[in-house]
Write a protein that holds these residues in place. Structure first.
Motif, PDB file in Angstrom:
ATOM      1  N   THR A  97      -6.411 -36.604 -13.943  1.00 15.33           N
ATOM      2  CA  THR A  97      -6.453 -35.504 -12.974  1.00 15.33           C
ATOM      3  C   THR A  97      -6.803 -34.167 -13.609  1.00 15.33           C
ATOM      4  O   THR A  97      -7.097 -33.217 -12.906  1.00 15.33           O
ATOM      5  CB  THR A  97      -5.098 -35.383 -12.260  1.00 15.33           C
ATOM      6  OG1 THR A  97      -4.068 -35.213 -13.235  1.00 15.33           O
ATOM      7  CG2 THR A  97      -4.824 -36.609 -11.413  1.00 15.33           C
ATOM      8  N   VAL A 109      -3.483 -44.993  -8.495  1.00 12.08           N
ATOM      9  CA  VAL A 109      -3.965 -45.160  -7.129  1.00 12.08           C
ATOM     10  C   VAL A 109      -3.297 -46.413  -6.546  1.00 12.08           C
ATOM     11  O   VAL A 109      -3.571 -47.529  -6.995  1.00 12.08           O
ATOM     12  CB  VAL A 109      -5.504 -45.294  -7.077  1.00 12.08           C
ATOM     13  CG1 VAL A 109      -5.988 -45.419  -5.645  1.00 12.08           C
ATOM     14  CG2 VAL A 109      -6.172 -44.106  -7.766  1.00 12.08           C
ATOM     15  N   HIS A 113      -5.454 -47.674  -1.147  1.00  9.52           N
ATOM     16  CA  HIS A 113      -5.857 -46.273  -1.249  1.00  9.52           C
ATOM     17  C   HIS A 113      -7.082 -46.132  -2.164  1.00  9.52           C
ATOM     18  O   HIS A 113      -7.392 -47.029  -2.937  1.00  9.52           O
ATOM     19  CB  HIS A 113      -4.718 -45.427  -1.811  1.00  9.52           C
ATOM     20  CG  HIS A 113      -3.587 -45.243  -0.860  1.00  9.52           C
ATOM     21  ND1 HIS A 113      -2.753 -46.270  -0.502  1.00  9.52           N
ATOM     22  CD2 HIS A 113      -3.155 -44.139  -0.194  1.00  9.52           C
ATOM     23  CE1 HIS A 113      -1.838 -45.823   0.348  1.00  9.52           C
ATOM     24  NE2 HIS A 113      -2.065 -44.531   0.551  1.00  9.52           N
ATOM     25  N   TRP A 115      -9.224 -42.823  -4.534  1.00  9.80           N
ATOM     26  CA  TRP A 115      -9.176 -41.457  -5.051  1.00  9.80           C
ATOM     27  C   TRP A 115     -10.550 -40.853  -4.812  1.00  9.80           C
ATOM     28  O   TRP A 115     -11.552 -41.391  -5.266  1.00  9.80           O
ATOM     29  CB  TRP A 115      -8.850 -41.473  -6.544  1.00  9.80           C
ATOM     30  CG  TRP A 115      -8.589 -40.118  -7.110  1.00  9.80           C
ATOM     31  CD1 TRP A 115      -9.506 -39.244  -7.610  1.00  9.80           C
ATOM     32  CD2 TRP A 115      -7.315 -39.480  -7.240  1.00  9.80           C
ATOM     33  NE1 TRP A 115      -8.887 -38.106  -8.048  1.00  9.80           N
ATOM     34  CE2 TRP A 115      -7.542 -38.227  -7.831  1.00  9.80           C
ATOM     35  CE3 TRP A 115      -6.023 -39.850  -6.908  1.00  9.80           C
ATOM     36  CZ2 TRP A 115      -6.500 -37.332  -8.110  1.00  9.80           C
ATOM     37  CZ3 TRP A 115      -4.994 -38.969  -7.184  1.00  9.80           C
ATOM     38  CH2 TRP A 115      -5.234 -37.729  -7.768  1.00  9.80           C
ATOM     39  N   GLU A 117     -13.134 -37.313  -4.704  1.00 10.54           N
ATOM     40  CA  GLU A 117     -13.353 -35.950  -5.189  1.00 10.54           C
ATOM     41  C   GLU A 117     -14.766 -35.516  -4.828  1.00 10.54           C
ATOM     42  O   GLU A 117     -15.667 -36.335  -4.696  1.00 10.54           O
ATOM     43  CB  GLU A 117     -13.183 -35.866  -6.710  1.00 10.54           C
ATOM     44  CG  GLU A 117     -11.777 -36.087  -7.190  1.00 10.54           C
ATOM     45  CD  GLU A 117     -11.632 -35.926  -8.697  1.00 10.54           C
ATOM     46  OE1 GLU A 117     -12.570 -35.401  -9.355  1.00 10.54           O
ATOM     47  OE2 GLU A 117     -10.579 -36.325  -9.223  1.00 10.54           O
ATOM     48  N   ASP A 126      -9.682 -32.008  -2.562  1.00 10.36           N
ATOM     49  CA  ASP A 126      -9.827 -33.462  -2.557  1.00 10.36           C
ATOM     50  C   ASP A 126      -8.541 -34.116  -3.026  1.00 10.36           C
ATOM     51  O   ASP A 126      -7.465 -33.517  -2.915  1.00 10.36           O
ATOM     52  CB  ASP A 126     -11.032 -33.864  -3.407  1.00 10.36           C
ATOM     53  CG  ASP A 126     -11.069 -33.155  -4.751  1.00 10.36           C
ATOM     54  OD1 ASP A 126     -10.003 -32.968  -5.358  1.00 10.36           O
ATOM     55  OD2 ASP A 126     -12.174 -32.797  -5.203  1.00 10.36           O
ATOM     56  N   SER A 127      -8.618 -35.305  -3.585  1.00  5.93           N
ATOM     57  CA  SER A 127      -7.423 -36.048  -3.995  1.00  5.93           C
ATOM     58  C   SER A 127      -6.622 -35.324  -5.071  1.00  5.93           C
ATOM     59  O   SER A 127      -5.431 -35.581  -5.229  1.00  5.93           O
ATOM     60  CB  SER A 127      -7.800 -37.443  -4.486  1.00  5.93           C
ATOM     61  OG  SER A 127      -8.159 -38.268  -3.402  1.00  5.93           O
ATOM     62  N   ARG A 128      -7.243 -34.427  -5.799  1.00  4.39           N
ATOM     63  CA  ARG A 128      -6.491 -33.641  -6.765  1.00  4.39           C
ATOM     64  C   ARG A 128      -5.485 -32.737  -6.055  1.00  4.39           C
ATOM     65  O   ARG A 128      -4.480 -32.354  -6.611  1.00  4.39           O
ATOM     66  CB  ARG A 128      -7.431 -32.806  -7.632  1.00  4.39           C
ATOM     67  CG  ARG A 128      -8.277 -33.678  -8.558  1.00  4.39           C
ATOM     68  CD  ARG A 128      -9.344 -32.887  -9.225  1.00  4.39           C
ATOM     69  NE  ARG A 128     -10.258 -32.405  -8.179  1.00  4.39           N
ATOM     70  CZ  ARG A 128     -11.227 -31.545  -8.390  1.00  4.39           C
ATOM     71  NH1 ARG A 128     -11.417 -31.039  -9.576  1.00  4.39           N
ATOM     72  NH2 ARG A 128     -12.016 -31.180  -7.413  1.00  4.39           N
ATOM     73  N   TYR A 130      -4.398 -33.462  -2.460  1.00  2.00           N
ATOM     74  CA  TYR A 130      -3.538 -34.232  -1.558  1.00  2.00           C
ATOM     75  C   TYR A 130      -3.294 -35.671  -1.993  1.00  2.00           C
ATOM     76  O   TYR A 130      -2.723 -36.451  -1.254  1.00  2.00           O
ATOM     77  CB  TYR A 130      -4.031 -34.191  -0.102  1.00  2.00           C
ATOM     78  CG  TYR A 130      -5.522 -34.278   0.094  1.00  2.00           C
ATOM     79  CD1 TYR A 130      -6.225 -33.152   0.497  1.00  2.00           C
ATOM     80  CD2 TYR A 130      -6.207 -35.454  -0.097  1.00  2.00           C
ATOM     81  CE1 TYR A 130      -7.589 -33.206   0.692  1.00  2.00           C
ATOM     82  CE2 TYR A 130      -7.563 -35.517   0.110  1.00  2.00           C
ATOM     83  CZ  TYR A 130      -8.251 -34.379   0.504  1.00  2.00           C
ATOM     84  OH  TYR A 130      -9.589 -34.441   0.695  1.00  2.00           O
ATOM     85  N   GLY A 131      -3.692 -36.044  -3.185  1.00  2.00           N
ATOM     86  CA  GLY A 131      -3.381 -37.370  -3.722  1.00  2.00           C
ATOM     87  C   GLY A 131      -4.300 -38.462  -3.197  1.00  2.00           C
ATOM     88  O   GLY A 131      -5.306 -38.199  -2.532  1.00  2.00           O
ATOM     89  N   PRO A 132      -3.955 -39.710  -3.489  1.00  2.00           N
ATOM     90  CA  PRO A 132      -4.771 -40.843  -3.037  1.00  2.00           C
ATOM     91  C   PRO A 132      -4.861 -40.879  -1.508  1.00  2.00           C
ATOM     92  O   PRO A 132      -3.928 -40.510  -0.813  1.00  2.00           O
ATOM     93  CB  PRO A 132      -4.022 -42.069  -3.567  1.00  2.00           C
ATOM     94  CG  PRO A 132      -3.134 -41.556  -4.634  1.00  2.00           C
ATOM     95  CD  PRO A 132      -2.804 -40.147  -4.280  1.00  2.00           C
ATOM     96  N   VAL A 133      -6.001 -41.332  -1.008  1.00  2.00           N
ATOM     97  CA  VAL A 133      -6.266 -41.356   0.429  1.00  2.00           C
ATOM     98  C   VAL A 133      -6.253 -42.807   0.916  1.00  2.00           C
ATOM     99  O   VAL A 133      -6.853 -43.676   0.267  1.00  2.00           O
ATOM    100  CB  VAL A 133      -7.653 -40.719   0.711  1.00  2.00           C
ATOM    101  CG1 VAL A 133      -8.035 -40.841   2.168  1.00  2.00           C
ATOM    102  CG2 VAL A 133      -7.660 -39.272   0.270  1.00  2.00           C
TER     103      VAL A 133
END
Length: 167
Positions: A97, A109, A113, A115, A117, A126-128, A130-133
């Motif tokens: 990260t 991850v 989910h 990751w 960006e 991005d995921s940095r 709100y985290g894994p999607v």
């Protein structure tokens, strides 16, 4: 009276065709392919503001999204918005990260989910953030930039430094 019946039947026939074509268009745009007008600097230089991209939905339905794919995702912070990002890591991966830092930290991850960006890491939420999607938020995979014509073409592969961040 007979002429009125003919007009009514022709009108109903035309309405039937319009409904059929509308259903075909809806199913195509919802389940097969779509186009998206992109806004924001997060995917520059790959995709710029007001670029029109073509997306396909079959990859998401058959779980064929891979690292490096550019995807359209329902925003985890605002479900009314869609965002365009690149998949950096898949479930089970560890992603760095803070790649520019001396001490590296990795995020796991979880199952189901991805990751994501933006290519423009200095100007991307991005995921940095709100985290894994969840994979279920992926709407489609971008495969072609259609507008502007002078930069039309298939989407470029990810930068090399992205591959080094995943283990």
């Amino acid at each position: 009276m007979n002429a009125l019946k003919k007009i009514a039947w022709k009108t109903l026939g035309l309405m039937g065709y319009a409904i059929q074509y509308g259903c075909i268009a809806h199913c195509t745009l919802e389940h097969i392919a779509d186009y998206v007008l992109c806004y924001g600097p997060s995917m520059e230089p790959t995709i710029h503001t007001k670029d029109v991209v073509l997306t396909e939905h079959l990859s998401t339905k058959f779980y064929k999204i891979t690292k490096g794919d550019v995807v359209i995702v329902r925003s985890p912070t605002n479900p009314r918005e869609f965002i365009c990002k690149r998949v950096i890591a898949m479930e089970g991966d560890h992603v760095c990260t803070n790649p520019s830092s001396y001490i590296k930290s990795y995020e796991f991850v979880p199952r189901g989910h991805v990751w994501i960006e933006g290519d423009n890491s200095l100007n991307s939420t991005d995921s940095r953030t709100y985290g894994p999607v969840p994979y279920a938020l992926i709407r489609g995979r971008v495969f072609f930039k259609a507008w502007p014509f002078e930069s039309a073409g298939f989407i470029k592969p990810p930068p090399e430094d992205i591959k080094k961040r995943v283990r």
